[in-house]
Each structure stands twice: as structure tokens, then as C-alpha cells.
Design a protein around this motif. Structure first.
Motif, PDB file in Angstrom:
ATOM      1  N   SER A 163     -12.530   3.165   5.253  1.00 34.40           N
ATOM      2  CA  SER A 163     -12.959   2.828   3.898  1.00 34.40           C
ATOM      3  C   SER A 163     -11.943   1.926   3.215  1.00 34.40           C
ATOM      4  O   SER A 163     -10.745   2.263   3.135  1.00 34.40           O
ATOM      5  CB  SER A 163     -13.136   4.141   3.116  1.00 34.40           C
ATOM      6  N   ASN A 164     -12.429   0.767   2.773  1.00 37.52           N
ATOM      7  CA  ASN A 164     -11.596  -0.192   2.039  1.00 37.52           C
ATOM      8  C   ASN A 164     -10.374  -0.640   2.822  1.00 37.52           C
ATOM      9  O   ASN A 164      -9.284  -0.769   2.250  1.00 37.52           O
ATOM     10  CB  ASN A 164     -11.157   0.395   0.694  1.00 37.52           C
ATOM     11  N   TRP A 197       0.829  -1.208   0.000  1.00 36.22           N
ATOM     12  CA  TRP A 197       0.000   0.000   0.000  1.00 36.22           C
ATOM     13  C   TRP A 197       0.867   1.263   0.000  1.00 36.22           C
ATOM     14  O   TRP A 197       0.532   2.258  -0.638  1.00 36.22           O
ATOM     15  CB  TRP A 197      -0.963  -0.016   1.199  1.00 36.22           C
ATOM     16  N   ILE A 256       2.432   7.019   2.901  1.00 39.02           N
ATOM     17  CA  ILE A 256       0.996   7.303   2.822  1.00 39.02           C
ATOM     18  C   ILE A 256       0.670   8.523   3.682  1.00 39.02           C
ATOM     19  O   ILE A 256      -0.086   9.415   3.271  1.00 39.02           O
ATOM     20  CB  ILE A 256       0.181   6.072   3.278  1.00 39.02           C
ATOM     21  N   VAL A 290      -7.462  -6.786   4.700  1.00 40.13           N
ATOM     22  CA  VAL A 290      -6.580  -7.329   5.741  1.00 40.13           C
ATOM     23  C   VAL A 290      -7.103  -8.712   6.140  1.00 40.13           C
ATOM     24  O   VAL A 290      -8.267  -9.030   5.878  1.00 40.13           O
ATOM     25  CB  VAL A 290      -6.527  -6.390   6.984  1.00 40.13           C
ATOM     26  N   ASP A 303      -2.485   5.852   9.330  1.00 34.98           N
ATOM     27  CA  ASP A 303      -2.186   4.733   8.438  1.00 34.98           C
ATOM     28  C   ASP A 303      -0.839   4.163   8.872  1.00 34.98           C
ATOM     29  O   ASP A 303      -0.128   4.767   9.688  1.00 34.98           O
ATOM     30  CB  ASP A 303      -2.152   5.194   6.964  1.00 34.98           C
ATOM     31  N   MET A 304      -0.479   3.003   8.294  1.00 34.94           N
ATOM     32  CA  MET A 304       0.725   2.332   8.791  1.00 34.94           C
ATOM     33  C   MET A 304       1.978   2.611   7.980  1.00 34.94           C
ATOM     34  O   MET A 304       3.051   2.154   8.337  1.00 34.94           O
ATOM     35  CB  MET A 304       0.462   0.830   8.883  1.00 34.94           C
ATOM     36  N   TRP A 357      -8.317  11.471   1.532  1.00 37.71           N
ATOM     37  CA  TRP A 357      -9.369  12.251   0.889  1.00 37.71           C
ATOM     38  C   TRP A 357     -10.558  12.463   1.839  1.00 37.71           C
ATOM     39  O   TRP A 357     -11.140  13.546   1.887  1.00 37.71           O
ATOM     40  CB  TRP A 357      -9.837  11.584  -0.414  1.00 37.71           C
ATOM     41  N   TYR A 388      -9.483   5.899   9.801  1.00 38.56           N
ATOM     42  CA  TYR A 388      -8.573   4.778  10.077  1.00 38.56           C
ATOM     43  C   TYR A 388      -8.170   4.071   8.775  1.00 38.56           C
ATOM     44  O   TYR A 388      -9.020   3.587   8.040  1.00 38.56           O
ATOM     45  CB  TYR A 388      -9.226   3.782  11.050  1.00 38.56           C
ATOM     46  N   GLY A 389      -6.857   4.020   8.511  1.00 38.28           N
ATOM     47  CA  GLY A 389      -6.371   3.473   7.234  1.00 38.28           C
ATOM     48  C   GLY A 389      -6.690   4.486   6.151  1.00 38.28           C
ATOM     49  O   GLY A 389      -7.306   4.176   5.136  1.00 38.28           O
TER      50      GLY A 389
HETATM   51  C1  SAM Z   1      -7.489   0.343  -0.221  1.00 41.49           C
HETATM   52  S1  SAM Z   1      -6.558   1.451   0.747  1.00 41.49           S
HETATM   53  C2  SAM Z   1      -7.858   2.545   1.301  1.00 41.49           C
HETATM   54  C3  SAM Z   1      -7.362   3.910   1.656  1.00 41.49           C
HETATM   55  C4  SAM Z   1      -8.446   4.925   2.032  1.00 41.49           C
HETATM   56  N1  SAM Z   1      -9.126   4.568   3.246  1.00 41.49           N
HETATM   57  C5  SAM Z   1      -9.429   5.131   0.913  1.00 41.49           C
HETATM   58  O1  SAM Z   1     -10.615   4.906   1.102  1.00 41.49           O
HETATM   59  O2  SAM Z   1      -9.001   5.563  -0.168  1.00 41.49           O
HETATM   60  C6  SAM Z   1      -6.212   0.486   2.201  1.00 41.49           C
HETATM   61  C7  SAM Z   1      -5.471   1.269   3.267  1.00 41.49           C
HETATM   62  O3  SAM Z   1      -5.453   0.520   4.489  1.00 41.49           O
HETATM   63  C8  SAM Z   1      -4.180   0.653   5.088  1.00 41.49           C
HETATM   64  N2  SAM Z   1      -4.002  -0.474   6.004  1.00 41.49           N
HETATM   65  C9  SAM Z   1      -3.750  -1.765   5.700  1.00 41.49           C
HETATM   66  N3  SAM Z   1      -3.703  -2.504   6.833  1.00 41.49           N
HETATM   67  C10 SAM Z   1      -3.946  -1.659   7.860  1.00 41.49           C
HETATM   68  C11 SAM Z   1      -4.048  -1.826   9.265  1.00 41.49           C
HETATM   69  N4  SAM Z   1      -3.884  -3.011   9.850  1.00 41.49           N
HETATM   70  N5  SAM Z   1      -4.304  -0.714  10.019  1.00 41.49           N
HETATM   71  C12 SAM Z   1      -4.461   0.490   9.423  1.00 41.49           C
HETATM   72  N6  SAM Z   1      -4.386   0.703   8.101  1.00 41.49           N
HETATM   73  C13 SAM Z   1      -4.128  -0.365   7.327  1.00 41.49           C
HETATM   74  C14 SAM Z   1      -3.242   0.673   3.912  1.00 41.49           C
HETATM   75  O4  SAM Z   1      -1.989   1.191   4.234  1.00 41.49           O
HETATM   76  C15 SAM Z   1      -4.026   1.542   2.906  1.00 41.49           C
HETATM   77  O5  SAM Z   1      -3.760   2.899   3.070  1.00 41.49           O
END
Ligand code: SAM
Length: 232
Positions: free
Chosen positions: A129-130, A14, A88, A135, A83-84, A66, A60-61
Motif C-alpha cells: 500500500s502506497n 520515510w 519503521i 518509488v 520495510d527498508m 497497520w 511489502y513496504g
Molecule cells: C507511504 S509509506 C506506506 C506505508 C504503509 N504501506 C501504509 O500503507 O501505511 C511508503 C513506505 O514504503 C517504504 N519503501 C520505500 N521504498 C521501498 C522499497 N524500495 N522497498 C520496500 N519498501 C519501500 C517506505 O519506507 C515507507 O514505509
């Protein structure tokens, strides 16, 4: 199932997918600041906009953040975008600055245990979102519990999810589902649960107030999901 990758692989993937090069940063500075073009769909835009009614919001994430930008621009006083991956979070900070809401968005890198260390009841609303369906299921369960605890009583959670892929649709597209997961080039890209399965996972913690189906621009079918939840 043994997930055949570590969290580090996932975050690296990611981090490489969502990052800004120098040219992107320049382009971002010049782009017209139309909030509605930030979200992948009108429904997601409306959901993020509704976060403007809340004081303390967690994204979160957040990806490039956006939803945080839309929430802060719509009135949310304090938005935390987490985010991790450092690249990002750099991108999220750039977006926040470019859209003039850098002072209301605290974008920062977290580790896997961050959510469980958050003070209970910190946020009035959370947006995710997403993330839950990209995961491993165990991680998604931990995130759901963490979001529940971090929310104030009766707090709002808005959860965006990709589509559910039926076994027939997967094989038509030449995709292989392994124990309910889709891997692309060895990377987990979809934890494949249907609406009922997600509802069952949310229900011990949240009341499902609404489930919307929507499409991203260019998609024909409204198969993506948006769960509007209220903390029990
Ligand atoms: C598909 S992207 C979605 C990003 C954003 N939320 C969006 O809607 O555009 C997935 C996101 O989840 C983050 N992510 C993955 N595993 C995660 C975790 N365990 N905790 C937090 N974020 C995580 C990734 O780094 C990435 O930014």
C-alpha cells in the motif's frame, strides 16, 4: 529521467516520517485497541481484513504495519512485515505487540534486493500500500516482478495507490510535475500514473480482478486506487 535522489534519501525520509518516540510508544500502550481505526480508510481496512483468509501474507513496504496487524488479527497465520528502514520496523514491531499479534508478525528490515532473493511461491497473499507510486518507476517494476515471483500460484496481490494528478490539477495546486513525477522538497512523493497505465504495468503478471476508488478520511473525492490482483 534521472531520479535526482538516491534510494537512501527516500528511505531516510520515510524513516523520519514513520517512527515512534517514547511518548508515542506510551500512547500506543494506552490507546483502545480498535482495529478499524488503524487503517486510513474503510476500503483499506476491508482489504487488509480479507488477508485474514490466507496463511502466509507479505506486507511489502509495511510502514508502521497497520495492515499486518489487521491481517494477523483477522486470522492470517504468518505475516511478514518488511520495510527498508530500521525505525519503521521498530514501529511495526511496537504496533504488533500493542495489538497482541506480535507472535504472528515477523517484522524485519530488508534491502533493495531482498524480494528478488525470496523463494518462489512463498506467500499466499501480498499487500503493498502506497509504495509502488512513491518509488522510481524502475523500482516499482522490480517490486511488481518480485511480488509476482514470491506469490504462490493464483496468489492474491492487493495494491494501494495514491491519486493520479492531472497536469491541470497539479498547476492549480502550484505543484510541478517533472516527467511524471512529483517532488516535494527534493523528495519523490508521487510517480504519477493513471488507472490505465497501472493496469498495463500489472497485466503481464496479474489479472486485475477489481479496481476500487476510495478517499482517506476528510477527503472529498474518491481518487485513491486499490487494485485487487490475482497472479497469472
Ligand atoms: C507511504 S509509506 C506506506 C506505508 C504503509 N504501506 C501504509 O500503507 O501505511 C511508503 C513506505 O514504503 C517504504 N519503501 C520505500 N521504498 C521501498 C522499497 N524500495 N522497498 C520496500 N519498501 C519501500 C517506505 O519506507 C515507507 O514505509
Amino acid at each position: 529521467m534521472d531520479i535526482k535522489q538516491t534510494n537512501d534519501d527516500l528511505i531516510r525520509f520515510w524513516g523520519e516520517s514513520i517512527c515512534l518516540g517514547e511518548e508515542d510508544r506510551q500512547a500506543l500502550a494506552d490507546v483502545p485497541k480498535d482495529l478499524s481505526t488503524l487503517a486510513p480508510s474503510q476500503e483499506l481496512f476491508a482489504a487488509a481484513k480479507s488477508l485474514g483468509d490466507y496463511e502466509r501474507v507479505l506486507d511489502y513496504g509495511c510502514g508502521h504495519g497497520w495492515a499486518s496487524v489487521v491481517a494477523a488479527s483477522s486470522g492470517a497465520k504468518e505475516v511478514e512485515a518488511v520495510d527498508m528502514s530500521p525505525s519503521i520496523i521498530e514501529a511495526a514491531s511496537c504496533y504488533a505487540e500493542a495489538f497482541g499479534v506480535g507472535d504472528r508478525i515477523d517484522a524485519h528490515v530488508i534491502d533493495a534486493g531482498w524480494l528478488s532473493r525470496c523463494d518462489e511461491g512463498t506467500y499466499d497473499a501480498v499487500f503493498c500500500s502506497n509504495v509502488l507510486d512513491v518509488v522510481p518507476k524502475q523500482t516499482a517494476g522490480e517490486i511488481i516482478k518480485g511480488l509476482y515471483a514470491a506469490l504462490a500460484p493464483k496468489g492474491k496481490a492487493i495494491i494501494g495507490l495514491n491519486f493520479f494528478l492531472s497536469p491541470e490539477a497539479a498547476s492549480k495546486r502550484g505543484m510541478n510535475l517533472e516527467d511524471g513525477y512529483l517532488f516535494v522538497n527534493g523528495i519523490l512523493r508521487l510517480s504519477n500514473l493513471n488507472d490505465e497505465e497501472w493496469s498495463t504495468i500489472f497485466e503481464p503478471f496479474f489479472v486485475v480482478e477489481k479496481l476500487e476508488h476510495f478517499a482517506w478520511a476528510g477527503e472529498e473525492m474518491k481518487t485513491r486506487r486499490l487494485f485487487w490482483l490475482r497472479k497469472r
